[in-house]
Design a protein around this motif. Structure first.
Motif, PDB file in Angstrom:
ATOM      1  N   LEU A 114       0.821  -1.204   0.000  1.00 24.42           N
ATOM      2  CA  LEU A 114       0.000   0.000   0.000  1.00 24.42           C
ATOM      3  C   LEU A 114       0.860   1.263   0.000  1.00 24.42           C
ATOM      4  N   ALA A 115       1.964   1.243   0.730  1.00 24.52           N
ATOM      5  CA  ALA A 115       2.853   2.408   0.781  1.00 24.52           C
ATOM      6  C   ALA A 115       3.431   2.715  -0.606  1.00 24.52           C
ATOM      7  N   GLN A 116       3.710   1.692  -1.387  1.00 24.20           N
ATOM      8  CA  GLN A 116       4.239   1.920  -2.743  1.00 24.20           C
ATOM      9  C   GLN A 116       3.204   2.619  -3.621  1.00 24.20           C
ATOM     10  N   PHE A 117       1.963   2.183  -3.513  1.00 23.98           N
ATOM     11  CA  PHE A 117       0.900   2.817  -4.299  1.00 23.98           C
ATOM     12  C   PHE A 117       0.683   4.269  -3.870  1.00 23.98           C
ATOM     13  N   ILE A 118       0.806   4.533  -2.574  1.00 23.29           N
ATOM     14  CA  ILE A 118       0.678   5.911  -2.093  1.00 23.29           C
ATOM     15  C   ILE A 118       1.825   6.765  -2.627  1.00 23.29           C
ATOM     16  N   MET A 119       3.030   6.215  -2.681  1.00 21.87           N
ATOM     17  CA  MET A 119       4.166   6.970  -3.237  1.00 21.87           C
ATOM     18  C   MET A 119       3.915   7.324  -4.699  1.00 21.87           C
ATOM     19  N   ILE A 120       3.374   6.394  -5.450  1.00 25.19           N
ATOM     20  CA  ILE A 120       3.075   6.663  -6.860  1.00 25.19           C
ATOM     21  C   ILE A 120       2.022   7.768  -6.963  1.00 25.19           C
ATOM     22  N   ALA A 121       0.953   7.653  -6.179  1.00 25.56           N
ATOM     23  CA  ALA A 121      -0.110   8.665  -6.206  1.00 25.56           C
ATOM     24  C   ALA A 121       0.412  10.016  -5.733  1.00 25.56           C
ATOM     25  N   ALA A 122       1.258  10.032  -4.712  1.00 27.85           N
ATOM     26  CA  ALA A 122       1.809  11.284  -4.194  1.00 27.85           C
ATOM     27  C   ALA A 122       2.673  11.971  -5.241  1.00 27.85           C
ATOM     28  N   THR A 123       3.465  11.205  -5.945  1.00 29.74           N
ATOM     29  CA  THR A 123       4.317  11.771  -6.990  1.00 29.74           C
ATOM     30  C   THR A 123       3.471  12.298  -8.140  1.00 29.74           C
ATOM     31  N   TRP A 124       2.455  11.558  -8.514  1.00 25.20           N
ATOM     32  CA  TRP A 124       1.548  11.981  -9.581  1.00 25.20           C
ATOM     33  C   TRP A 124       0.854  13.296  -9.210  1.00 25.20           C
ATOM     34  N   ARG A 125       0.388  13.383  -7.947  1.00 24.06           N
ATOM     35  CA  ARG A 125      -0.280  14.612  -7.497  1.00 24.06           C
ATOM     36  C   ARG A 125       0.704  15.785  -7.456  1.00 24.06           C
ATOM     37  N   HIS A 126       1.937  15.522  -7.069  1.00 21.89           N
ATOM     38  CA  HIS A 126       2.964  16.567  -7.081  1.00 21.89           C
ATOM     39  C   HIS A 126       3.133  17.107  -8.499  1.00 21.89           C
ATOM     40  N   ARG A 127       3.217  16.210  -9.475  1.00 22.83           N
ATOM     41  CA  ARG A 127       3.364  16.625 -10.877  1.00 22.83           C
ATOM     42  C   ARG A 127       2.145  17.423 -11.343  1.00 22.83           C
ATOM     43  N   ARG A 128       0.957  17.026 -10.920  1.00 22.91           N
ATOM     44  CA  ARG A 128      -0.269  17.758 -11.281  1.00 22.91           C
ATOM     45  C   ARG A 128      -0.258  19.169 -10.718  1.00 22.91           C
ATOM     46  N   ARG A 129       0.150  19.311  -9.440  1.00 23.75           N
ATOM     47  CA  ARG A 129       0.202  20.640  -8.831  1.00 23.75           C
ATOM     48  C   ARG A 129       1.236  21.508  -9.537  1.00 23.75           C
ATOM     49  N   LEU A 130       2.362  20.925  -9.881  1.00 26.71           N
ATOM     50  CA  LEU A 130       3.377  21.678 -10.618  1.00 26.71           C
ATOM     51  C   LEU A 130       2.850  22.119 -11.977  1.00 26.71           C
ATOM     52  N   GLY A 131       2.130  21.238 -12.653  1.00 31.44           N
ATOM     53  CA  GLY A 131       1.575  21.581 -13.958  1.00 31.44           C
ATOM     54  C   GLY A 131       0.505  22.652 -13.875  1.00 31.44           C
ATOM     55  N   ALA A 132      -0.277  22.620 -12.797  1.00 30.38           N
ATOM     56  CA  ALA A 132      -1.386  23.579 -12.676  1.00 30.38           C
ATOM     57  C   ALA A 132      -0.927  24.959 -12.234  1.00 30.38           C
ATOM     58  N   THR A 133       0.029  24.999 -11.291  1.00 30.25           N
ATOM     59  CA  THR A 133       0.424  26.291 -10.726  1.00 30.25           C
ATOM     60  C   THR A 133       1.878  26.656 -10.969  1.00 30.25           C
ATOM     61  N   GLY A 134       2.670  25.698 -11.417  1.00 30.41           N
ATOM     62  CA  GLY A 134       4.085  25.950 -11.636  1.00 30.41           C
ATOM     63  C   GLY A 134       4.937  25.848 -10.388  1.00 30.41           C
ATOM     64  N   VAL A 135       4.286  25.624  -9.257  1.00 27.91           N
ATOM     65  CA  VAL A 135       5.029  25.517  -7.991  1.00 27.91           C
ATOM     66  C   VAL A 135       4.304  24.521  -7.079  1.00 27.91           C
ATOM     67  N   ASP A 136       5.083  23.841  -6.262  1.00 31.13           N
ATOM     68  CA  ASP A 136       4.522  22.947  -5.245  1.00 31.13           C
ATOM     69  C   ASP A 136       5.441  23.011  -4.029  1.00 31.13           C
ATOM     70  N   VAL A 137       5.029  23.785  -3.054  1.00 32.73           N
ATOM     71  CA  VAL A 137       5.845  23.999  -1.859  1.00 32.73           C
ATOM     72  C   VAL A 137       6.057  22.666  -1.142  1.00 32.73           C
ATOM     73  N   SER A 138       7.321  22.366  -0.839  1.00 30.45           N
ATOM     74  CA  SER A 138       7.659  21.079  -0.225  1.00 30.45           C
ATOM     75  C   SER A 138       7.645  21.098   1.297  1.00 30.45           C
ATOM     76  N   TRP A 139       8.026  22.236   1.886  1.00 31.71           N
ATOM     77  CA  TRP A 139       8.236  22.275   3.333  1.00 31.71           C
ATOM     78  C   TRP A 139       7.396  23.351   4.003  1.00 31.71           C
ATOM     79  N   LYS A 140       7.007  23.093   5.225  1.00 31.95           N
ATOM     80  CA  LYS A 140       6.288  24.090   6.024  1.00 31.95           C
ATOM     81  C   LYS A 140       7.281  25.154   6.467  1.00 31.95           C
ATOM     82  N   HIS A 141       6.806  26.334   6.662  1.00 27.35           N
ATOM     83  CA  HIS A 141       7.689  27.432   7.088  1.00 27.35           C
ATOM     84  C   HIS A 141       7.724  27.537   8.581  1.00 27.35           C
TER      85      HIS A 141
END
Length: 146
Positions: free
Chosen positions: A119-146
């Motif tokens: 299950l953790a492997q599938f979550i990693m795939i989905a998390a990476t896919w969502r990261h790419r989607r956010r980058l495509g939509a907004t051009g940025v995806d903040v990685s860390w909390k301030h």
């Protein structure tokens, strides 16, 4: 195809995908899961029947991985590390559950600890896919909390 080979293929694919396409949290998570799977294969009890008692080496590995994902949950701006941390917490409880119920069949213990890794492997795939989607939509995806 055996279950072990199928998992190895999934592990390699998810690690490669997160390493190439993921942000820093995804790369850290993928490296942690990869190292944990590799280490678990090496620390399993080499003497006697495996999974007939608590696999201390795997338990310690799982606890270390849990610590890294708890850290990622607190420091990263992502939600997915919480899911993997929860699954790792459940996996640690499976190990400790053998203390309470030592008569559990070894195969059930082995399967219950392995299930969360899939299950953790599938979550990693989905998390990476969502990261790419956010980058495509907004051009940025903040990685860390301030």
């Amino acid at each position: 195809m055996t279950r072990q080979i199928a998992f190895l293929i999934l592990l390699l694919l998810s690690t490669f995908y997160a390493s190439v396409q993921g942000g820093k949290p995804e790369r850290i998570g993928a490296a942690t899961l990869f190292a944990g799977a590799w280490l678990s294969a090496w620390v399993v009890n080499p003497r006697g029947p495996r999974f007939h008692q608590i696999e201390t080496g795997i338990l310690l590995t799982d606890m270390a991985i849990l610590g890294i994902f708890l850290w990622l949950s607190i420091r990263s701006a992502r939600f997915w590390p919480v899911w993997i941390a929860a699954m790792l917490g459940a996996e640690v409880l499976v190990h400790l559950g053998l203390i309470i119920a030592p008569s559990v069949h070894w195969k059930a213990y082995m399967d219950a600890t392995a299930m969360w890794s899939w299950l953790a492997q599938f979550i990693m795939i989905a998390a990476t896919w969502r990261h790419r989607r956010r980058l495509g939509a907004t051009g940025v995806d903040v990685s860390w909390k301030h």
